[in-house]
Design a protein around this motif. Sequence first.
Motif, PDB file in Angstrom:
ATOM      1  N   GLU A 149      17.274  15.948  15.903  1.00 19.86           N
ATOM      2  CA  GLU A 149      16.063  16.750  15.680  1.00 19.86           C
ATOM      3  C   GLU A 149      15.440  16.444  14.321  1.00 19.86           C
ATOM      4  N   GLN A 150      16.269  16.293  13.297  1.00 17.67           N
ATOM      5  CA  GLN A 150      15.757  15.970  11.961  1.00 17.67           C
ATOM      6  C   GLN A 150      15.076  14.603  11.972  1.00 17.67           C
ATOM      7  N   ALA A 151      15.684  13.649  12.650  1.00 16.20           N
ATOM      8  CA  ALA A 151      15.104  12.308  12.741  1.00 16.20           C
ATOM      9  C   ALA A 151      13.764  12.357  13.480  1.00 16.20           C
ATOM     10  N   GLN A 152      13.703  13.118  14.561  1.00 16.35           N
ATOM     11  CA  GLN A 152      12.454  13.231  15.323  1.00 16.35           C
ATOM     12  C   GLN A 152      11.349  13.872  14.493  1.00 16.35           C
ATOM     13  N   LYS A 153      11.695  14.889  13.726  1.00 17.16           N
ATOM     14  CA  LYS A 153      10.708  15.533  12.850  1.00 17.16           C
ATOM     15  C   LYS A 153      10.207  14.558  11.791  1.00 17.16           C
ATOM     16  N   THR A 154      11.129  13.792  11.235  1.00 11.94           N
ATOM     17  CA  THR A 154      10.757  12.822  10.202  1.00 11.94           C
ATOM     18  C   THR A 154       9.853  11.741  10.778  1.00 11.94           C
ATOM     19  N   ASP A 211       0.831  -1.212   0.000  1.00 15.73           N
ATOM     20  CA  ASP A 211       0.000   0.000   0.000  1.00 15.73           C
ATOM     21  C   ASP A 211       0.865   1.262   0.000  1.00 15.73           C
ATOM     22  N   VAL A 212       1.912   1.262   0.826  1.00 13.53           N
ATOM     23  CA  VAL A 212       2.801   2.430   0.871  1.00 13.53           C
ATOM     24  C   VAL A 212       3.500   2.602  -0.463  1.00 13.53           C
ATOM     25  N   ASN A 213       3.965   1.505  -1.052  1.00  9.54           N
ATOM     26  CA  ASN A 213       4.685   1.602  -2.327  1.00  9.54           C
ATOM     27  C   ASN A 213       3.786   1.978  -3.495  1.00  9.54           C
ATOM     28  N   ALA A 214       2.480   1.766  -3.352  1.00  6.12           N
ATOM     29  CA  ALA A 214       1.539   2.113  -4.420  1.00  6.12           C
ATOM     30  C   ALA A 214       1.206   3.611  -4.416  1.00  6.12           C
ATOM     31  N   ASP A 215       1.515   4.294  -3.322  1.00  2.75           N
ATOM     32  CA  ASP A 215       1.235   5.724  -3.191  1.00  2.75           C
ATOM     33  C   ASP A 215       2.564   6.476  -3.305  1.00  2.75           C
ATOM     34  N   PRO A 216       2.794   7.201  -4.415  1.00  2.00           N
ATOM     35  CA  PRO A 216       4.090   7.858  -4.624  1.00  2.00           C
ATOM     36  C   PRO A 216       4.525   8.789  -3.493  1.00  2.00           C
ATOM     37  N   SER A 217       3.604   9.553  -2.929  1.00  2.34           N
ATOM     38  CA  SER A 217       4.002  10.470  -1.848  1.00  2.34           C
ATOM     39  C   SER A 217       4.338   9.695  -0.575  1.00  2.34           C
ATOM     40  N   ALA A 218       3.580   8.656  -0.279  1.00  2.86           N
ATOM     41  CA  ALA A 218       3.866   7.823   0.902  1.00  2.86           C
ATOM     42  C   ALA A 218       5.199   7.107   0.725  1.00  2.86           C
ATOM     43  N   LYS A 219       5.436   6.608  -0.483  1.00  2.00           N
ATOM     44  CA  LYS A 219       6.692   5.900  -0.756  1.00  2.00           C
ATOM     45  C   LYS A 219       7.887   6.830  -0.584  1.00  2.00           C
ATOM     46  N   ALA A 220       7.789   8.039  -1.118  1.00  2.00           N
ATOM     47  CA  ALA A 220       8.892   8.999  -1.002  1.00  2.00           C
ATOM     48  C   ALA A 220       9.152   9.352   0.457  1.00  2.00           C
ATOM     49  N   MET A 221       8.083   9.568   1.212  1.00  2.00           N
ATOM     50  CA  MET A 221       8.214   9.903   2.621  1.00  2.00           C
ATOM     51  C   MET A 221       8.839   8.737   3.398  1.00  2.00           C
ATOM     52  N   PHE A 222       8.374   7.528   3.118  1.00  2.37           N
ATOM     53  CA  PHE A 222       8.891   6.342   3.806  1.00  2.37           C
ATOM     54  C   PHE A 222      10.347   6.083   3.419  1.00  2.37           C
ATOM     55  N   ASP A 223      10.675   6.232   2.144  1.00  2.46           N
ATOM     56  CA  ASP A 223      12.064   6.040   1.696  1.00  2.46           C
ATOM     57  C   ASP A 223      12.999   7.032   2.385  1.00  2.46           C
ATOM     58  N   ASN A 224      12.554   8.278   2.529  1.00  3.07           N
ATOM     59  CA  ASN A 224      13.356   9.287   3.215  1.00  3.07           C
ATOM     60  C   ASN A 224      13.552   8.901   4.686  1.00  3.07           C
ATOM     61  N   PHE A 225      12.492   8.447   5.315  1.00  2.00           N
ATOM     62  CA  PHE A 225      12.567   7.998   6.708  1.00  2.00           C
ATOM     63  C   PHE A 225      13.571   6.858   6.861  1.00  2.00           C
ATOM     64  N   ARG A 226      13.493   5.873   5.984  1.00  3.02           N
ATOM     65  CA  ARG A 226      14.407   4.724   6.041  1.00  3.02           C
ATOM     66  C   ARG A 226      15.852   5.162   5.812  1.00  3.02           C
ATOM     67  N   LYS A 227      16.050   6.106   4.894  1.00  5.90           N
ATOM     68  CA  LYS A 227      17.402   6.612   4.605  1.00  5.90           C
ATOM     69  C   LYS A 227      18.005   7.254   5.849  1.00  5.90           C
ATOM     70  N   GLN A 268      17.097   6.774   8.944  1.00 11.62           N
ATOM     71  CA  GLN A 268      17.246   5.714   9.940  1.00 11.62           C
ATOM     72  C   GLN A 268      18.537   4.916   9.700  1.00 11.62           C
ATOM     73  N   MET A 269      18.787   4.552   8.459  1.00  8.60           N
ATOM     74  CA  MET A 269      19.976   3.767   8.119  1.00  8.60           C
ATOM     75  C   MET A 269      21.250   4.576   8.332  1.00  8.60           C
ATOM     76  N   GLU A 270      21.229   5.850   7.965  1.00 13.62           N
ATOM     77  CA  GLU A 270      22.410   6.697   8.153  1.00 13.62           C
ATOM     78  C   GLU A 270      22.769   6.818   9.632  1.00 13.62           C
ATOM     79  N   LEU A 271      21.758   7.002  10.484  1.00 18.39           N
ATOM     80  CA  LEU A 271      22.020   7.125  11.917  1.00 18.39           C
ATOM     81  C   LEU A 271      22.521   5.811  12.509  1.00 18.39           C
TER      82      LEU A 271
END
Length: 116
Positions: A68-73, A31-47, A49-52
């Motif tokens: 702070e950036q992670a908390q906002k995301t 469902d998340v991957n089928a919604d372009p805006s949700a996918k972009a938001m989730f991909d950014n969150f994962r990125k 998360q992985m960097e930290l």
Amino acid sequence: MAVNLYDSAYELEKAVRESDEYKALKQAYDDVNADPSAKAMFDNFRKIQMELQQKQMMGQDITQEEVEQAQKTVALVQQHAQISKLMEAEQRMSMMIAEMNKIIMKPLEDLYGAVE
């Protein structure tokens, strides 16, 4: 007759794939991957998360700005219904795997004793 642990592991893998928890996780992920805006938001969150996580594993300090950036995301993705549902499904799946891990490790715990 000896038990082939690899056969048991593959049976467990099949059972995980057939579980309600996995099916719910897969549906939420799709469902998340089928919604372009949700996918972009989730991909950014994962990125983020992985960097930290990578910085932590390398023993590097995480700056206050990064925290702070992670908390906002996190706050942003939790407000998105589809992503929130995915994160809840991930949590349920993680709990199930942790419980299975306890069961799998029981013979070693019995052998060596529980760590306290």
